[in-house]
Each structure stands twice: as C-alpha cells, then as structure tokens.
Scaffold this motif. Sequence first.
Motif, PDB file in Angstrom:
ATOM      1  N   ARG A  15      27.267 -17.642 -30.455  1.00 40.76           N
ATOM      2  CA  ARG A  15      26.285 -16.767 -31.087  1.00 40.76           C
ATOM      3  C   ARG A  15      25.035 -17.545 -31.494  1.00 40.76           C
ATOM      4  O   ARG A  15      23.911 -17.079 -31.322  1.00 40.76           O
ATOM      5  CB  ARG A  15      26.895 -16.093 -32.313  1.00 40.76           C
ATOM      6  N   ALA A  16      25.267 -18.757 -32.004  1.00 39.52           N
ATOM      7  CA  ALA A  16      24.132 -19.556 -32.476  1.00 39.52           C
ATOM      8  C   ALA A  16      23.244 -20.007 -31.318  1.00 39.52           C
ATOM      9  O   ALA A  16      22.038 -20.183 -31.484  1.00 39.52           O
ATOM     10  CB  ALA A  16      24.632 -20.779 -33.241  1.00 39.52           C
ATOM     11  N   TYR A 211      22.549 -12.485 -35.067  1.00 37.18           N
ATOM     12  CA  TYR A 211      22.987 -13.774 -35.590  1.00 37.18           C
ATOM     13  C   TYR A 211      22.888 -13.847 -37.110  1.00 37.18           C
ATOM     14  O   TYR A 211      23.876 -14.138 -37.782  1.00 37.18           O
ATOM     15  CB  TYR A 211      22.183 -14.887 -34.913  1.00 37.18           C
ATOM     16  N   THR A 212      21.711 -13.573 -37.659  1.00 43.90           N
ATOM     17  CA  THR A 212      21.566 -13.534 -39.124  1.00 43.90           C
ATOM     18  C   THR A 212      20.756 -12.303 -39.496  1.00 43.90           C
ATOM     19  O   THR A 212      19.538 -12.394 -39.660  1.00 43.90           O
ATOM     20  CB  THR A 212      20.829 -14.782 -39.655  1.00 43.90           C
ATOM     21  N   ARG A 223      12.912 -22.892 -33.065  1.00 44.65           N
ATOM     22  CA  ARG A 223      13.647 -22.730 -31.803  1.00 44.65           C
ATOM     23  C   ARG A 223      12.702 -22.575 -30.609  1.00 44.65           C
ATOM     24  O   ARG A 223      13.021 -23.007 -29.501  1.00 44.65           O
ATOM     25  CB  ARG A 223      14.567 -21.519 -31.886  1.00 44.65           C
ATOM     26  N   GLY A 249      23.654 -24.741 -30.058  1.00 49.48           N
ATOM     27  CA  GLY A 249      24.399 -23.800 -30.897  1.00 49.48           C
ATOM     28  C   GLY A 249      25.607 -24.476 -31.528  1.00 49.48           C
ATOM     29  O   GLY A 249      25.869 -24.337 -32.735  1.00 49.48           O
ATOM     30  N   SER A 252      24.575 -26.833 -34.273  1.00 43.93           N
ATOM     31  CA  SER A 252      24.083 -26.210 -35.504  1.00 43.93           C
ATOM     32  C   SER A 252      25.238 -25.619 -36.308  1.00 43.93           C
ATOM     33  O   SER A 252      25.187 -25.597 -37.542  1.00 43.93           O
ATOM     34  CB  SER A 252      22.981 -25.194 -35.230  1.00 43.93           C
ATOM     35  N   ILE A 253      26.303 -25.165 -35.609  1.00 42.53           N
ATOM     36  CA  ILE A 253      27.472 -24.687 -36.342  1.00 42.53           C
ATOM     37  C   ILE A 253      28.220 -25.847 -36.983  1.00 42.53           C
ATOM     38  O   ILE A 253      28.652 -25.795 -38.147  1.00 42.53           O
ATOM     39  CB  ILE A 253      28.413 -23.898 -35.397  1.00 42.53           C
TER      40      ILE A 253
END
Lengths: 308, 503
Positions: A15-16, A211-212, A223, A249, A252-253
């Motif tokens: 997802r990220a 995502y958010t 990005r 991604g 970042s997670i």
Amino acid sequence: MDIHLAADLLHAALRAGTPLALCALGVLVAERAGVLNLGQEGIMLMGAVTGFAISLETGSHAAGALAAIAVGALMGALFVLLTLPLRANPVASGLALAVFGSGLCAFVGSGYVGSSLQGIAVAAIPWLSELPLVGKALFAQDPLLYAAWALALGIGLTLHRTRFGLVLSAVGEDPEVAHRLGVRVLPMRAAMACLGAALTGLGGAYLSLAYTPLWTEDMTSGRGWIALAMVVLAGWRTGSVLLASYLFGFFSILNLLMQDMGWSVSPNLLSMTPYVLCLAALIALSSQGRFSDRRAPGALGQNFHKEG
Amino acid sequence: MASAEARQRASVQPRLVLERISKRFGNKRANDRISLEVRPGEIHALLGENGAGKSTLMKVLYGVHAPDGGRILWQGREVSIPGPGAARQLGIGMVFQHFCLIERLNVQDNLRLALPELTEGEIQRRFERLGERLQLKASLRARVSGLSAGERQRVEILRCLMADVALLILDEPTSVLTPPEATALMRGLKRLAQDGCSILFISHKLAEVERLCDRATVLRGGKWVGTVPLAETSRAELVAMMIGKTLASLPARPRAPAGETLLEARFGKCGRLKRAEFSLSGGEIVGIGGVAGSGEQELLQLISGERRGAAHRLVFFGQEIGAAPVQRRRALGIRSLPLDRIGQGAVPSLSLAENFLLTHHGWGAWIDGPWVNWAEVGARAEQALAGYDIQAASSATPAGELSGGNLQRFLVARELLGEPRLLACHNPTWGVDPAAKSRIHEGLLNACAAGAAVLLLSEDIDELFSLCDRLGALCNGHLSPVLPKAEVTPEIMGHWMTGHGDP
C-alpha cells in the motif's frame, strides 16, 4: 518475526509503495517519449487534494479518483502548452509547475486540514486471500490498488512489447529521425506528457483516498521528487521502476515499525531512511555492469521543433 | 525491346515532374522556380555546389519543407506532399546523408518502425531476399550503433526497397563507402533501375555521376541551370554549368626534391588505432586512405596532440614530442584540420575572427602580453576570407552561418596562415563543391611547395591519387606500408582498405 507480522508488513508495504509506483509510471511514460517534466510533486499534490475534496463532497471514491486523473492531465496539458507551442525551457517549466502545484494545493486544502474520510474499503478476493503470508498482501487490497497493478502491467507490455512502444521510444530517442519516418512527434509527446501527469495525479489520489485518508498539508512528502530520481536509477525499465517503488514502500513501513519499537533516534532522521535506503539500493544496482547500457532516452528534455 | 518500350512509355508520362518549385527562408531564395522531370527507370543526377538548393529541393519533394510556390506531379497527377509519410505512401523513398536510423534500436526495430504495414515474417523474408542482392551481411538483431557506415546505408536503401518505392532519392550515397563498396552499390542501383525504379542521385563526384546516371539536372544559386543527357556532355561542361565559369586545372606542381625527414611516428594502441608507423618529409604530401572508423581520427589526434601517451613515439626535427600538449606542438609548427568542422574545427556561435583566434592564441602580432588586439585578429581573419574567396559578410559573421564549403575554406586558410611545417588534415574536401575543393587543394599544394609536410587522411580515392606523393591505408586500426604513388594502384588501395591482405 512471526508470520502474521510478516504478512501485515508486506500488506502495508504494498500500500505504501503504490502512490510512488503510479507517479513513477507516469514519469516513465513521459520520459520514454522524451518529455522531462520535473513538476511531479506539484501534480501529485493537486491529485491528492482533488481526490480528497471530491470524495468528501460527493461521497464517491470513484469520482474522487477520476477527478484526480483529470486534474493531473490538466497539469500535464499546462506543461505541454508551456514547452511545445510556447517553447519554454522544460526544466524551468517543470520546476515552476512543482511550485505552482504545491501552492495551489495548500490553498485548496487549507479548509480540509485535519478532516478525514472513510478510506477505500478492502475488496478481499475469496479463497486466494486466505493463502498464508502472501494471501493478505496480494489479494486483500482495495480496488484502486488492483487498478494500479493492471495499469502497470498494461504499461509494461505496451512499452516493451508493442509497436506503439517502439514508436514511443523512437520519439524519445531521436525525434528528428522519427519525424522523417513519418511519426507525428509533437502529438505523441503531448499525449504522453498528459498521460504521465494523469498517472501522477492518480498516485496522489491513492495517497489521500486509500493510504492515509486524512488530509494534512504536504501529503506527498517529496514522493514526486523521489519518483523522478527512481526512474533514472531504474534505467527507464518498467519492472525495475515498480521494484524500486515497492522497495521504498517496504522501507517506509519498516521505518514506522522502528519508530513503534521506540528506537531512541530522532524521528526526523528515521523518516529519512526510506529515501536513503531506496536510493542506495538503486545506485548499487545501477553501478553494476549489466545495467550500464540503461541510459536515458537520447532526446530526453530536448525540445523538438519541426523545421520548415 | 523492353528498354525501348520503357522509353516509349517514358515519353508519354514521366514518373515525377517538379514545376517551378520555389522555397524561401527569410530573405534567402533557396529554390527559385526549379523544374525537374524524372522518367520511369531513369537514374537522374542532381548536381550543384553547396548551397545550390539541392537539399532544399529534395526536402520539398520528400515533404519535409512546404514549397512557397510550384507544383508537384506524380505519375501525371498533381499531388501535395505535406509530410514524409505522404511521400512514402506515394512511393518516394529517401536515403539521407545523415542516416535516418535510431542507433540504439536493432535493425529489425528500425525496419518495423518505418514499415508498419509489413508483418514480422514479411520483414524477415524481404530482408533476406534484398539483403542478399545488396550484399548486406548484418543480422536483423544487430544494433545499428554497431554497424559500419556502409552497412547502415545499405540498411536504409533496403528499407526503402522493402516499401516498394518507385522513386529512390540518394543524397551523396558514396561519400561513406570504400571503392569496392561504392562499385557494388552502383551495380545494385543499375539493377534497380532496370527493374523500373527511378533514382534521383545527388553527388559531387562527377566521375561517379557519369558512370551511373542517364541525365543530370544542374542547379546553381537556387536556380535551374539546365538538364542534360550525360552521354553527350563533357565533364568540363558540367563543371562550367555548376560553378558558372570554367575551373582552372590544378597548377602543375613543381616536384620538390624530397626534403629532410621532418617527422617519424610510431603509434601503439589508441582507441580504434592499433598500430601505425610512418615518416614525413618536408615538401611531400602523404595520403592515408581508409573508411570511417578505422582509426584515422585517433591518428590525427595523436599528431595534433589531443591524444598522447607513453606508448606513442613522435619525433619532430629530432625532438621527441610524444608527450607534448597541443599548444607546444603548434608552437613547433604542427597544425591540424579535424574532420568535424562544426564542433572540432570551429565554434558555430562565435564569429570568424574569434574562431581565427582559437588556434592562434599563443603568439602573434595580435597578442600583446595578456591583451588581445581584436583589430589585428579581425584583419587576419579578413585576410583569410579574401585570400580564399570566402563568401561571408565580414569577420564578425558567426561561423555557423557559412555553408560547409565556405567554412572549410576558412579553416584551411586559418591553419595555413599559421605557416605550418606539418599540416595534418582529415577529409578536408568532404561534402564541399568543386570550386571550394580545387581551392583547398591549391592551398595544400602551396603549403607543400613552401616546404611543409602534409598528411592527408581521406576517404576520397581520386583525391588521394591526384595529390599525394606517397600512399597508404588504414584498416581496422592497422596502417599499411606507405609506398610511393608509382607503386600503388587503386586496386591495391582497395585491398589495403578492406584488409584483404597485402597483394
């Protein structure tokens, strides 16, 4: 690490990485046609705010996503207008677009700061999503993510396997020769600039819709810029671009996980890690011999004007 | 017979007629009411000096430029050709002097790009059949960047033929070929014409035109001068039509007794050059033949000092200068003329005076301590312009505004004003018209008569044989022995250039 944590990590990483993947694909199609648009950050922000605002007002995620695509394409058309008929310098025009987009996004989004929205619901595919480890990551995602993957597959096949892709790379490699062979260079470049910007806009919308789904200023946090660098380091190859996006991604997670585990490092430093790690991995890859051939399209960022 | 029949049909309907075509760029009339007619199966030459309007006319015909006036008749029907795509649809194919291939793609992709209507299998079949006729050995999978100039050209011609053209336009096709390749090309073209394909052949090489073509149309200064059957026209008449006056033949050259040895060179591996060993004496012209990319650029750079290294020995007047930089070599009297006029020879955006200074900035009446005396520089540049009949407004004109032939004359004049003791030049008359060519040759001979040594790297066999005292050739980076002209025939040169062993 137990298997549930690993599955969750994978799920979140995909997802990220998707907003970045969409933006990078947009950069890729434009650059393969020789169009260098540095305004990605601005376009992505505009996509994010448009998607968010329209979804909030209409209650429809689809309307939000479509509006984001339209606004992206419009920003692309603005870039085309500046660089093709008006013959402005593409680098300066792109930078101007980035600043313009960020400013306009802050203005439009100022009323929404702090408001949130029901994110796009997960559409789990029965049975497949029950598979261990990869089931949840691959088959229990939202429809927009599946759409992004379908787009990626379509773009990859088109660029590398079809006649259209061949014509596209001819336009990017040597517009002069392509023109003499009867390819209509400028319409092709204009179309790819708009398509690329539309994808970037959709990437922004994925950020704010899935995502958010909570509006904050500067949602994209760079990005758009990282996508530009990634495409270069990935050698303008669809597969490598996607791999790099999802690597980002994943990092970042991982970074969020480390913050959770209470590492006593400044969060500012930690939030830098996905950028640094992702670029470091790409640089390590691209310095290897078998990637040395992957140089930029021959006419990237050069204006082309039909003589006579 | 068939050809008589063809001729009869031809008299009924020409394949292409250009009627009073005009094209202006700003105030310049590039084409002023030019007419031209090509019959089916005819090889028609288009002759003229640089800037005569040949390229413009062909670009109008191929749809690159839109004409300001005039008509184009194709198979008797009036047509408009808005773009190259339209030209190709009519059956007009063009092979440009600057190749129209995308270097990073392979041969197959380049063919596919231009031939959307053919299937992969059809491309494969036609490539094999036509490739055999043109003796092209490259594979469909080969990347264009790895092909030689001759191979690229054949890929282009083949691409035109695969599209079933009825008129093939070739812009100076033999300028990149070795003599055997050129002969093979001309044989191929004759065969094409017999099959009914018309060919428009643009060239400076009159010998070639006379051998190949049926008729010639001559342009001068953007205007039509005449169309003549070549069988009934002498070379002198053709030249007179092209330049508007008769050309003085080369001055009889006083055979200077071979002077003392000026330079001894022994070069090792350097780029594409692998091994070269030769010497030069004052008052002689030594010619080195070879196709592009056989190490001739490196050879020139090793002499000029752009490349240097411990592996290369260069003795000039008994002095080892293999490691000396360009500026020191110039001070000793070594000057060079690179192949690439724009970029290596001159900076197009700078004025002629500034370009003059670029290779004369070390010393001279125009250098006063740290100061440049621009008036003096301008005067010297004007001197070069006047001495070589160069058409330029003044020494303040940007170099890029000069035509190829004029710029090359200026560069020759610039180097000769430096009174070189050794002048190395690479294809000094490439792509220039006969008048400029004879002026450049005269300049080289004068330098030679004044005691300088001249090293001439050239792809033009006729030039090598008419000017040089000794001859050699490069092939794949290896230099053949350099022998007196009396001992070398064009066949031997051909063998040397293609590397088929020493005969």
